[in-house]
Write a protein that holds these residues in place. Structure first.
Motif, PDB file in Angstrom:
ATOM      1  N   GLU A  23       0.823  -1.204   0.000  1.00 52.49           N
ATOM      2  CA  GLU A  23       0.000   0.000   0.000  1.00 52.49           C
ATOM      3  C   GLU A  23       0.861   1.260   0.000  1.00 52.49           C
ATOM      4  O   GLU A  23       0.406   2.329  -0.334  1.00 52.49           O
ATOM      5  N   LYS A  87      -2.208   0.553   7.243  1.00 52.04           N
ATOM      6  CA  LYS A  87      -3.235   0.802   6.232  1.00 52.04           C
ATOM      7  C   LYS A  87      -4.596   0.737   6.902  1.00 52.04           C
ATOM      8  O   LYS A  87      -4.808  -0.074   7.795  1.00 52.04           O
ATOM      9  N   ASP A  90      -8.996   3.072   2.539  1.00 53.75           N
ATOM     10  CA  ASP A  90      -8.319   3.561   1.336  1.00 53.75           C
ATOM     11  C   ASP A  90      -7.186   4.529   1.660  1.00 53.75           C
ATOM     12  O   ASP A  90      -6.866   5.414   0.866  1.00 53.75           O
ATOM     13  N   SER A  91      -6.570   4.370   2.830  1.00 44.50           N
ATOM     14  CA  SER A  91      -5.442   5.225   3.181  1.00 44.50           C
ATOM     15  C   SER A  91      -4.350   4.386   3.844  1.00 44.50           C
ATOM     16  O   SER A  91      -4.603   3.301   4.343  1.00 44.50           O
ATOM     17  N   SER A  92      -3.149   4.906   3.793  1.00 43.93           N
ATOM     18  CA  SER A  92      -2.023   4.244   4.433  1.00 43.93           C
ATOM     19  C   SER A  92      -1.076   5.306   4.971  1.00 43.93           C
ATOM     20  O   SER A  92      -1.221   6.495   4.664  1.00 43.93           O
ATOM     21  N   LEU A 111      -0.941   8.725   2.968  1.00 43.13           N
ATOM     22  CA  LEU A 111      -1.293   8.514   1.571  1.00 43.13           C
ATOM     23  C   LEU A 111      -2.752   8.084   1.483  1.00 43.13           C
ATOM     24  O   LEU A 111      -3.283   7.474   2.414  1.00 43.13           O
ATOM     25  N   LYS A 112      -3.389   8.426   0.373  1.00 42.74           N
ATOM     26  CA  LYS A 112      -4.730   7.918   0.134  1.00 42.74           C
ATOM     27  C   LYS A 112      -4.828   7.395  -1.284  1.00 42.74           C
ATOM     28  O   LYS A 112      -4.082   7.822  -2.171  1.00 42.74           O
ATOM     29  N   ARG A 113      -5.741   6.463  -1.462  1.00 42.88           N
ATOM     30  CA  ARG A 113      -5.876   5.826  -2.767  1.00 42.88           C
ATOM     31  C   ARG A 113      -6.656   6.729  -3.717  1.00 42.88           C
ATOM     32  O   ARG A 113      -7.741   7.186  -3.403  1.00 42.88           O
ATOM     33  N   TYR A 118      -1.739   4.725  -4.510  1.00 38.68           N
ATOM     34  CA  TYR A 118      -1.662   5.490  -3.279  1.00 38.68           C
ATOM     35  C   TYR A 118      -0.778   6.704  -3.498  1.00 38.68           C
ATOM     36  O   TYR A 118       0.358   6.581  -3.964  1.00 38.68           O
TER      37      TYR A 118
END
Length: 130
Positions: A23, A87, A90-92, A111-113, A118
């Motif tokens: 991710e 993670k 939809d974020s890490s 980070l986001k998808r 990402y």
């Protein structure tokens, strides 16, 4: 029988670990290790929230790259260690220690998808007391 169970558990743990690690784009950590704003640029979203030493600003990708380049120029990087990563939905994120000639800094990178990849949407860098 015990060996099979242990091997199965090890394989499961490794696959879960690798799934979480994926991710975070592979180039983010090396970019921090090198102190390369140009490498980080490849993983930034269109807008980035930068919090550098307590000063927060929302900027576009180009301005974020320039600000990170200035930070790295003032604080020559000698290394970067990942302390934690994770993670959620939809974020890490990565939490690490950036070692520089002017001391150590705590880095939080979120980070986001976006469109199946990402991208960095926030970088927070604070001086540590170490």
């Amino acid at each position: 029988m015990k060996k099979r169970v242990l091997l199965g558990m090890a394989a499961l743990f490794l696959s879960v670990f690798l799934a979480v690690a994926q991710e975070i784009p592979a180039g983010v950590v090396p970019a921090f290790k090198k102190g390369s704003s140009q490498e980080l640029n490849k993983y930034m979203g269109d807008k980035v929230n930068l919090i550098l030493l307590g000063s927060s600003t929302n900027v576009d990708k180009q301005k974020a790259t320039a600000m990170m380049q200035e930070f790295f120029a003032e604080n020559k990087v000698s290394g970067f260690n990942v302390n934690h990563q994770g993670k959620r939905d939809d974020s890490s994120f990565i939490i690490g220690t950036l070692m520089t000639t002017k001391g150590n800094f705590r880095v939080n990178c979120f980070l986001k998808r976006v469109d199946n990849q990402y991208l960095i949407h926030q970088i927070r860098i604070d001086k540590t007391n170490e």
